[in-house]
Design an enzyme around this catalytic site. Structure first.
Site, PDB file in Angstrom:
ATOM      1  N   SER A 101       5.924  -9.381   0.188  1.00 36.95           N
ATOM      2  CA  SER A 101       5.501  -8.316   0.768  1.00 36.95           C
ATOM      3  C   SER A 101       5.488  -8.039   2.258  1.00 36.95           C
ATOM      4  O   SER A 101       5.988  -8.738   2.664  1.00 36.95           O
ATOM      5  CB  SER A 101       4.694  -7.293  -0.086  1.00 36.95           C
ATOM      6  N   HIS A 160      -4.067  -8.463  13.552  1.00 31.10           N
ATOM      7  CA  HIS A 160      -4.283  -8.051  14.444  1.00 31.10           C
ATOM      8  C   HIS A 160      -5.682  -8.676  15.375  1.00 31.10           C
ATOM      9  O   HIS A 160      -6.290  -8.701  14.636  1.00 31.10           O
ATOM     10  CB  HIS A 160      -4.276  -6.385  14.345  1.00 31.10           C
ATOM     11  N   CYS A 170       3.655  -7.585  -3.603  1.00 33.14           N
ATOM     12  CA  CYS A 170       4.315  -6.870  -5.112  1.00 33.14           C
ATOM     13  C   CYS A 170       4.250  -8.008  -6.172  1.00 33.14           C
ATOM     14  O   CYS A 170       3.991  -9.132  -6.406  1.00 33.14           O
ATOM     15  CB  CYS A 170       5.458  -6.626  -4.949  1.00 33.14           C
TER      16      CYS A 170
END
Length: 127
Positions: A68, A73, A88
């Site tokens: 995935s 950030h 996943c």
């Protein structure tokens, strides 16, 4: 489609400022951490934001995983970071690997305050 989504909001990051402002070193660290956790990186995208009146610009680093994604950030002017790890678990349980990846990033940023959340995704509703 079942998976595990881990998030963390970090404040008071005591890491070297370069981890909050330099796109390439951060992206390279992320890819190494992905491999060390036993996950498979398939691509990466990084973006540096310009400085503002509040201080140096931050970075967004995304590593696409076969399982995935990882997304980081940074807000250097606040010494803050948000982390997003999603795996996943359809072909196998990658939960421990996701936790290991998040732990490596938490260690890197060395925050004084950490708020973590865990969400199981894709579980069919019962009823």
């Amino acid at each position: 489609m079942q998976g595990l989504h881990l998030t963390a909001d970090l404040h008071g990051c005591r890491c070297a400022m370069e981890w909050l402002t330099e796109a390439d070193p951060l992206a390279e660290y992320c890819v190494r951490a992905v491999h060390a956790a036993g996950l498979q990186a398939v691509a990466r995208v990084v973006h540096s934001f310009p400085a503002t009146e509040q201080g140096p610009g931050g970075v967004t680093a995304t590593v696409l995983l076969a399982e995935s994604h990882l997304c980081v950030h940074t807000w250097p002017e606040q010494r803050a970071v948000t982390l997003d790890v999603y795996v996943c678990n359809l072909g196998g349980d990658h939960s421990a690997k996701a936790h290991a990846l998040l732990a490596a990033l938490l260690e890197l940023f060395d925050a004084t305050q950490v708020q973590q959340h865990q969400l199981l995704r894709g579980t069919p509703p019962q009823g």
